[in-house]
Design an enzyme around this catalytic site. Structure first.
Site, short mmCIF file in Angstrom:
data_model
loop_
_atom_site.label_atom_id
_atom_site.label_comp_id
_atom_site.label_asym_id
_atom_site.label_seq_id
_atom_site.Cartn_x
_atom_site.Cartn_y
_atom_site.Cartn_z
N ASP A 136 -0.97 1.19 -14.41
CA ASP A 136 0.43 0.84 -14.70
C ASP A 136 0.46 -0.49 -15.47
OD1 ASP A 136 -0.50 -0.66 -12.51
OD2 ASP A 136 1.48 -0.76 -11.53
N HIS B 194 -7.05 -8.65 -9.20
CA HIS B 194 -6.94 -7.40 -8.42
C HIS B 194 -7.62 -6.22 -9.15
CE1 HIS B 194 -4.06 -9.17 -5.65
NE2 HIS B 194 -3.25 -9.48 -6.64
C1 BDR Z 1 -1.57 -4.58 -7.66
O1 BDR Z 1 -0.17 -4.54 -7.93
C2 BDR Z 1 0.08 -4.71 -9.31
O2 BDR Z 1 1.06 -5.69 -9.51
C3 BDR Z 1 -1.21 -5.14 -9.93
O3 BDR Z 1 -1.34 -4.63 -11.23
C4 BDR Z 1 -2.27 -4.60 -9.00
O4 BDR Z 1 -2.63 -3.29 -9.35
C5 BDR Z 1 -1.88 -5.79 -6.79
O5 BDR Z 1 -1.24 -5.68 -5.54
CA CA Z 2 -2.06 -2.36 -11.57
#
Ligand code: BDR
Ligand code: CA
Length: 306
Positions: A9, A239
């Site tokens: 995403d 992340h």
């Molecule tokens: C996840 O949430 C999204 O905002 C980031 O892209 C990542 O995949 C972290 O909690």
């Molecule tokens: Ca993400």
């Protein structure tokens, strides 16, 4: 070589993960599938095409679900990733377009074609993966692994006190995916909160790779501001790149086998729960990480870009 599809995403840390995958010599990126979360699904598709074109990877993009399995659609996380997904970088139209095939069908077909070899790395909500499992009962046995950025065991949440964002945005789908047993690896907040990338780190990447590193640095300003304002941190968590690194470097992670379910209701919706009495086959949850090595790998690989 690891044959990889990233379900994404994009999203600022998604962009970092996709550029990392493009730069990693041991990864063969077979395509991207898109999902809502940080942005809407059509924006995710547009951004995925933009990223592949920027980094010069000729791989297909398949558009995924537009809303969660059971819940109504969520507004995109524009406060974290900006209105267009890349912080302050404005929208632009890619040259290419997505496949006619949808994300779940693409995943199913690629898992059959590369039976036992395909690693799927979801770095957004898990709707497409749950749909692929529901459409094809062989999907899980055909893939090599499903390495997910999501959840947490002991760290608590980041979007609510209990839930990590990717799980929160489709808890029913995440619960379906948690039935896939030890093919599933959860790379959650227990490890990603240990790896911070600072403004100086982004300057270093931009100095070594002015074009693509510079693009990431431009995006990072918005993301770093969010981390500073909300968490008081001088850096952002890596992340999504950490999940991609776990696909090829599992030895850098300590994993625990946990029978897992996902809360789908009330204040705890989106919490990933250890459920030893559920009768489920355990998934693998990352509970420890060689954080300095993961970060060094990230910086080193991105520095090889243009
Ligand atoms: C996840 O949430 C999204 O905002 C980031 O892209 C990542 O995949 C972290 O909690
Ligand atoms: Ca993400």
């Amino acid at each position: 070589m690891t044959k990889l599809i990233i379900d994404t995403d994009p999203g600022i840390d998604d962009a970092m993960a996709i550029f990392y995958a493009a730069a990693a010599p041991e990864i063969e990126l077979l395509g991207l599938t898109t999902i809502f979360g940080n942005v809407t699904t059509p924006m995710a598709t547009r951004n995925a095409l933009r990223l592949l074109e920027a980094v010069g990877v000729d791989a297909p993009v398949a558009e995924g679900a537009h809303q969660p399995l059971n819940l109504p659609p969520f507004p995109p996380s524009a406060n974290v990733h900006g209105a267009e997904g890349f912080g302050d970088i404005p929208a632009s139209t890619p040259k290419g377009r997505a496949l006619d095939e949808d994300a779940a069908d693409f995943l199913i077909r690629m898992a059959r074609t590369h039976k036992g070899e395909l690693v799927v790395c979801p770095i957004g909500p898990l709707t497409n993966i749950a749909i692929a499992m529901q459409r094809d009962p062989e999907f899980v046995s055909n893939v090599k692994a499903i390495v997910i950025m999501g959840g947490s065991l002991e760290e608590g949440g980041n979007i609510t006190p209990h839930a990590e964002a990717n799980i929160y945005h489709d808890p029913h789908a995440a619960d379906v995916v948690c039935t896939a047993g030890n093919k599933v690896v959860l790379v959650g907040l227990d490890v990603t909160h240990r790896i911070l990338c600072t403004p100086d780190d982004f300057s270093q990447i931009a100095a070594k790779a002015p074009n693509l590193g510079g693009m990431l640095q431009d995006m990072s300003h918005f993301y770093l501001k969010f981390y500073l304002e909300v968490a008081g941190l001088n850096g952002c968590s890596l992340h999504d790149p950490t999940a991609v690194i776990a696909c090829t470097h599992p030895e850098l992670f300590e994993m625990r086998s946990v029978a897992m379910s996902v809360s789908c209701e009330g204040d705890t919706s989106g919490a990933t729960l250890s459920s030893p009495d559920s009768g489920r086959v355990p998934v693998r949850v990352c509970v420890g990480v060689e954080a300095d090595t993961v970060k060094a790998l990230f910086l080193e690989r991105l520095s090889t870009l243009s």
